[in-house]
Scaffold this motif. Structure first.
Motif, PDB file in Angstrom:
ATOM      1  N   THR A  30       1.013  -1.107  -0.068  1.00  0.00           N
ATOM      2  CA  THR A  30       0.043   0.128  -0.144  1.00  0.00           C
ATOM      3  C   THR A  30       0.783   1.278   0.031  1.00  0.00           C
ATOM      4  OG1 THR A  30      -1.609  -1.127   1.225  1.00  0.00           O
ATOM      5  CG2 THR A  30      -1.894   1.250   1.271  1.00  0.00           C
ATOM      6  N   MET A  31       1.808   1.409   0.886  1.00  0.00           N
ATOM      7  CA  MET A  31       2.858   2.299   0.749  1.00  0.00           C
ATOM      8  C   MET A  31       3.538   2.557  -0.460  1.00  0.00           C
ATOM      9  SD  MET A  31       2.176   4.286   3.715  1.00  0.00           S
ATOM     10  CE  MET A  31       0.803   3.551   3.291  1.00  0.00           C
ATOM     11  N   LEU A  32       3.869   1.650  -1.188  1.00  0.00           N
ATOM     12  CA  LEU A  32       4.421   1.500  -2.214  1.00  0.00           C
ATOM     13  C   LEU A  32       3.639   2.245  -3.514  1.00  0.00           C
ATOM     14  CD1 LEU A  32       6.908   0.532  -4.073  1.00  0.00           C
ATOM     15  CD2 LEU A  32       5.593  -1.610  -4.507  1.00  0.00           C
ATOM     16  N   GLY A 252       0.729   4.793 -11.950  1.00  0.00           N
ATOM     17  CA  GLY A 252       1.700   4.812 -11.045  1.00  0.00           C
ATOM     18  C   GLY A 252       1.342   3.529 -10.041  1.00  0.00           C
ATOM     19  N   PHE A 253       0.259   3.047 -10.095  1.00  0.00           N
ATOM     20  CA  PHE A 253      -0.197   1.871  -9.366  1.00  0.00           C
ATOM     21  C   PHE A 253       0.398   0.677  -9.869  1.00  0.00           C
ATOM     22  CE2 PHE A 253      -3.664   1.894 -12.481  1.00  0.00           C
ATOM     23  CZ  PHE A 253      -3.485   0.658 -13.018  1.00  0.00           C
ATOM     24  N   ASP A 254       0.921   0.661 -11.197  1.00  0.00           N
ATOM     25  CA  ASP A 254       1.597  -0.504 -11.657  1.00  0.00           C
ATOM     26  C   ASP A 254       2.911  -0.882 -10.865  1.00  0.00           C
ATOM     27  OD1 ASP A 254       2.372   1.880 -12.622  1.00  0.00           O
ATOM     28  OD2 ASP A 254       3.096   0.780 -14.584  1.00  0.00           O
ATOM     29  N   ALA A 255       3.379   0.103 -10.014  1.00  0.00           N
ATOM     30  CA  ALA A 255       4.483  -0.350  -9.455  1.00  0.00           C
ATOM     31  C   ALA A 255       3.868  -1.211  -8.281  1.00  0.00           C
ATOM     32  CB  ALA A 255       4.991   1.058  -8.707  1.00  0.00           C
ATOM     33  N   VAL A 256       2.929  -1.155  -7.948  1.00  0.00           N
ATOM     34  CA  VAL A 256       2.286  -2.402  -6.953  1.00  0.00           C
ATOM     35  C   VAL A 256       2.113  -3.621  -7.830  1.00  0.00           C
ATOM     36  CG1 VAL A 256       0.384  -3.342  -5.567  1.00  0.00           C
ATOM     37  CG2 VAL A 256       0.980  -0.586  -5.598  1.00  0.00           C
ATOM     38  N   SER A 257       1.500  -3.747  -8.915  1.00  0.00           N
ATOM     39  CA  SER A 257       1.229  -4.897  -9.680  1.00  0.00           C
ATOM     40  C   SER A 257       2.442  -5.635 -10.056  1.00  0.00           C
ATOM     41  CB  SER A 257       0.299  -4.583 -10.917  1.00  0.00           C
ATOM     42  OG  SER A 257       1.043  -3.690 -11.705  1.00  0.00           O
ATOM     43  N   ASN A 269      -2.816 -10.063  -0.200  1.00  0.00           N
ATOM     44  CA  ASN A 269      -2.190  -8.668  -0.163  1.00  0.00           C
ATOM     45  C   ASN A 269      -2.179  -7.931  -1.390  1.00  0.00           C
ATOM     46  OD1 ASN A 269      -1.582  -9.372   2.544  1.00  0.00           O
ATOM     47  ND2 ASN A 269       0.313 -10.529   2.124  1.00  0.00           N
ATOM     48  N   MET A 270      -2.133  -8.708  -2.639  1.00  0.00           N
ATOM     49  CA  MET A 270      -2.273  -7.775  -3.685  1.00  0.00           C
ATOM     50  C   MET A 270      -3.577  -6.897  -3.866  1.00  0.00           C
ATOM     51  SD  MET A 270      -0.342  -6.827  -6.259  1.00  0.00           S
ATOM     52  CE  MET A 270       1.020  -8.291  -6.074  1.00  0.00           C
ATOM     53  N   PRO A 271      -4.537  -7.343  -3.756  1.00  0.00           N
ATOM     54  CA  PRO A 271      -5.791  -6.494  -3.802  1.00  0.00           C
ATOM     55  C   PRO A 271      -5.968  -5.428  -2.866  1.00  0.00           C
ATOM     56  CG  PRO A 271      -6.556  -8.871  -3.263  1.00  0.00           C
ATOM     57  CD  PRO A 271      -5.162  -8.745  -3.593  1.00  0.00           C
ATOM     58  N   ILE A 272      -5.189  -5.962  -1.554  1.00  0.00           N
ATOM     59  CA  ILE A 272      -5.078  -4.970  -0.752  1.00  0.00           C
ATOM     60  C   ILE A 272      -4.270  -3.637  -0.839  1.00  0.00           C
ATOM     61  CG2 ILE A 272      -4.652  -4.504   2.034  1.00  0.00           C
ATOM     62  CD1 ILE A 272      -5.492  -7.255   2.435  1.00  0.00           C
ATOM     63  N   GLY A 273      -3.192  -3.866  -1.185  1.00  0.00           N
ATOM     64  CA  GLY A 273      -2.032  -2.924  -1.769  1.00  0.00           C
ATOM     65  C   GLY A 273      -2.856  -2.075  -2.773  1.00  0.00           C
ATOM     66  N   LEU A 274      -3.236  -2.661  -3.868  1.00  0.00           N
ATOM     67  CA  LEU A 274      -3.701  -2.007  -4.997  1.00  0.00           C
ATOM     68  C   LEU A 274      -4.940  -1.137  -4.679  1.00  0.00           C
ATOM     69  CD1 LEU A 274      -3.569  -4.970  -7.601  1.00  0.00           C
ATOM     70  CD2 LEU A 274      -2.438  -2.776  -7.947  1.00  0.00           C
ATOM     71  N   ALA A 279      -7.361   3.873  -2.838  1.00  0.00           N
ATOM     72  CA  ALA A 279      -8.341   4.561  -2.315  1.00  0.00           C
ATOM     73  C   ALA A 279      -7.844   5.477  -1.151  1.00  0.00           C
ATOM     74  CB  ALA A 279      -8.923   3.356  -0.938  1.00  0.00           C
ATOM     75  N   ILE A 280      -6.724   5.340  -0.695  1.00  0.00           N
ATOM     76  CA  ILE A 280      -5.864   6.471   0.101  1.00  0.00           C
ATOM     77  C   ILE A 280      -5.644   7.617  -0.884  1.00  0.00           C
ATOM     78  CG2 ILE A 280      -3.670   7.147   1.284  1.00  0.00           C
ATOM     79  CD1 ILE A 280      -3.529   4.079   2.334  1.00  0.00           C
TER      80      ILE A 280
END
Length: 535
Positions: A30-32, A252-257, A269-274, A279-280
């Motif tokens: 999430t922070m990433l 920039g969210f692709d940094a998570v994926s 954890n992946m859907p939580i992070g994405l 959401a934040i």
């Protein structure tokens, strides 16, 4: 069209050799995501959204965030299955064939290179403001925008010699020099491979979040409900157009994926992070937009006939001269300007300083992403192999980096931020739509393949992502869509004239690159941003 599919098993062999350690949990992901997303559109495009939608840009942020969320879930499944370089280009090559993969890679030029130019222009606005507020230096208009040049080009192509055109010529400039300089400086950093520590990156993330939090704390208490009326002065069409532009703020969210291979329990954890990071950021964006609207207003400017002026146009530039800096839509540093207007002069300067510190790192990440896409396409034979040459001293792909940097500097020097953001979004939306379709195709074609992360309710989420991207694409301006079509036509010409006959897949040479580790031929020291090409 769907021929020449690159073997997914050959691509996965690369990932198997790496065998990255799974260490990231939901919080780290999430922070990433928050760090990767915040730092572009919210500092740069708030004024652009206000001119298109007025206070209705609040709805625009929600629409763009939702489309990003469903696209991110599709992106994550492909990233967990194909955790190698190339992003949407590689995924498309493995599922839909070479031609569509080429078109995706060609579109990603718009996503990364043009986006880097947009952020450079946004940084320039804050930099010019900082020079004025801290050092009392006012750069001449000739060096901080290209309004006069654009107006003269319009005249040369038969535009009416209006009062707005003459005002733009008299008060505008011919080049955005600070934007071009920062693009070239980032190019230099990428070439020499100077390492930027993870600690500095973490500090910059905190600087961005602190600046936005401070803005919300100071702006929300002075909100005036009257500033929200009329809420949608240009109707839902304006809200849709603003959503298409604001989409840029979420990329920039692709940094998570792309961190799927390093995630513990990716199914959870992946859907939580994405979704958590999106959401934040959406909440942050809505609060910041509410602070701007409620404290200083966000109504668009109109011409004498009552028509809203186009963002980035010479007509709007002329109207802003008459407006004398009284409207947020005329500001090139919207958040800092808002704080100064409500009496927080020094804190406004600090927010501008935070943007000035944070945005160059975003330019760097986008330019690095562009060079990486070109690098992979070059290794596949679709682009000249000279682009994948590595510098003998710095061990970086210097040829493609320099070429990319020159083009980014030209974009930044000559085009307004809104136009660049919209053009970038057109390429991004196309690429994301292709990924959403690829997820469904691979579920049908190869249902038994191991998927560390599976898109939930894929037969609902994937079509929503594809149609959402199509909706936002259709909401872009007419000239942006025409530019995308023209860019696609050029891409097809290049493919059939050069790339198709030289493709390694077409020549049966897949194993030359795909069975090697997914790194340049020599060890590469970490690049700025803590990116290690050896990973």
């Amino acid at each position: 069209m769907f021929g020449r599919v690159k073997s997914l098993d050959a691509i996965l062999a690369t990932a198997e050799k790496k065998s990255l350690h799974r260490s990231l949990g939901a919080f780290q992901l999430t922070m990433l995501g928050v760090g990767a997303i915040i730092g572009t559109g919210i500092f740069v495009l708030t004024a652009e959204a206000a001119q298109k939608a007025g206070p209705g840009m609040l709805i625009s942020f929600i629409i763009a965030g939702f489309v990003c969320a469903v696209a991110a879930l599709c992106y994550a499944e492909m990233a967990s299955m194909v955790p190698v370089s190339g992003s949407a280009y590689t995924y498309s090559y493995a599922v839909m064939g070479e031609l569509l993969a080429w078109m995706v890679g060609w579109a990603l030029v718009l996503e990364y290179a043009v986006a880097a130019g947009a952020v450079a222009v946004g940084w320039s606005g804050y930099f010019v403001g900082l020079l004025r507020e801290y050092l009392g230096i006012t750069l001449p208009a000739e060096l901080v925008n290209a309004d006069a040049l654009i107006a003269q080009i319009k005249l040369a192509f038969g535009a009416t010699n209006s009062e707005a055109i003459q005002t733009a010529i008299a008060t505008g400039g011919f080049v955005n020099l600070p934007a071009a300089i920062i693009a070239l400086l980032v190019t230099w950093l990428l070439v020499i491979g100077t390492k930027e520590s993870a600690y500095i990156n973490a500090v910059l993330v905190m600087v961005k979040i602190t600046a936005l939090t401070l803005f919300v704390i100071l702006a929300l208490p002075v909100m005036n409900s009257a500033n929200f009326e009329p809420f949608a002065p240009l109707g839902f069409g304006g809200i849709s157009a603003a959503a298409a532009s604001i989409f840029f703020a979420y990329v920039g969210f692709d940094a998570v994926s792309t961190a799927a291979e390093e995630t513990k329990n990716p199914q959870r954890n992946m859907p939580i992070g994405l979704i958590g990071s999106l959401a934040i950021c959406t909440v942050f964006y809505i609060l910041v937009a509410s602070g701007v609207i409620g404290s200083v207003g966000a109504q668009p400017l109109f011409d004498a006939a009552g028509n809203a002026l186009a963002p980035g146009s010479t007509e709007l530039a002329a109207a802003c001269v008459t407006d004398a800096g009284k409207s947020v839509v005329c500001s090139k540093e919207a958040l800092a300007w808002t704080l100064r207007e409500i009496g927080w002069q020094q804190i406004g300067n600090l927010v501008g300083l935070a943007a000035g510190l944070a945005l160059p790192s975003v330019i760097l990440m986008m330019m690095f992403g562009q060079t990486r896409i070109f690098f992979v396409m070059s290794r596949d034979g679709l682009l000249p192999e000279v682009l994948s040459k590595v510098h003998p001293k710095y061990h970086t792909p210097h040829v493609v980096t320099v070429i990319t940097g020159i083009f980014v500097a030209i974009f930044a020097a000559l085009f307004p931020v809104g136009a660049l953001a919209d053009i970038s979004n057109s390429g991004t939306l196309f690429a994301f739509a292709m990924v959403a379709i690829a997820v469904l195709m691979l579920r049908k074609r190869d249902p038994s393949r191991t998927r560390p992360f599976r898109t939930p309710a894929v037969w609902l989420v994937s079509p929503l992502a594809a149609f959402g991207c199509l909706y936002l694409f259709w909401s872009l301006s007419g000239y942006t869509k025409l530019l995308f079509v023209g860019w696609a036509v050029i891409g097809l010409i290049v493919y059939f004239a050069y790339s198709r006959k030289r493709s390694h897949v077409g020549r049966g040479l897949v194993e030359v690159h795909e069975m090697d580790a997914d790194v340049p031929p020599q060890p590469v020291p970490p690049l700025p941003g803590g990116i290690d090409l050896n990973d």
